[in-house]
Design an enzyme around this catalytic site. Structure first.
Site, mmCIF file in Angstrom:
data_model
loop_
_atom_site.group_PDB
_atom_site.id
_atom_site.type_symbol
_atom_site.label_atom_id
_atom_site.label_comp_id
_atom_site.label_asym_id
_atom_site.label_seq_id
_atom_site.Cartn_x
_atom_site.Cartn_y
_atom_site.Cartn_z
ATOM 1 C CB CYS A 43 63.973 8.678 35.576
ATOM 2 S SG CYS A 43 62.417 8.637 34.699
ATOM 3 C CB CYS A 60 62.187 5.434 35.462
ATOM 4 S SG CYS A 60 62.679 6.348 33.977
#
Length: 104
Positions: free
Chosen positions: A29, A32
């Site tokens: 991600c 993230c």
């Protein structure tokens, strides 16, 4: 900052006397990865009043399902195990702290 698993969630998060900001994240991600240094800073600055925890959503699907996480990153502020606030998506530090204002 702590890493939480299904096995230690109750002890580390649900029974915590302090509010816990839990980030559900994944290795793949990109948002993230952008959020990681922001959470490190928040942990360093507010660690006496707030616990910052990370849960790898790919490794802990039971917790993802329990909290109804639909995408990464999702941050959930828990007070005594109960969700007090939810933030979906990466945020700059100032905006994240503004979203959490009054919760810890």
């Amino acid at each position: 900052m702590i890493t939480v698993t299904t096995e230690d969630f109750e002890e580390q998060v649900a029974r915590s006397e302090r509010p816990v900001l839990v980030e559900f994240w994944a290795d793949w991600c990109p948002p993230c990865k952008m959020l990681a240094p922001v959470l490190d800073e928040i942990d360093a600055e507010y660690g006496e009043r707030l616990t910052v925890a990370k849960i790898n959503g790919d490794e802990e699907p039971e917790l993802v399902a329990r909290f109804g996480v639909m995408g990464f990153p999702t941050m959930t502020l828990l007070k005594r195990g109960e969700e007090a606030h939810r933030i979906v998506g990466a945020r700059p530090k100032r905006r994240l702290l503004s979203d959490l204002e009054g919760h810890f």
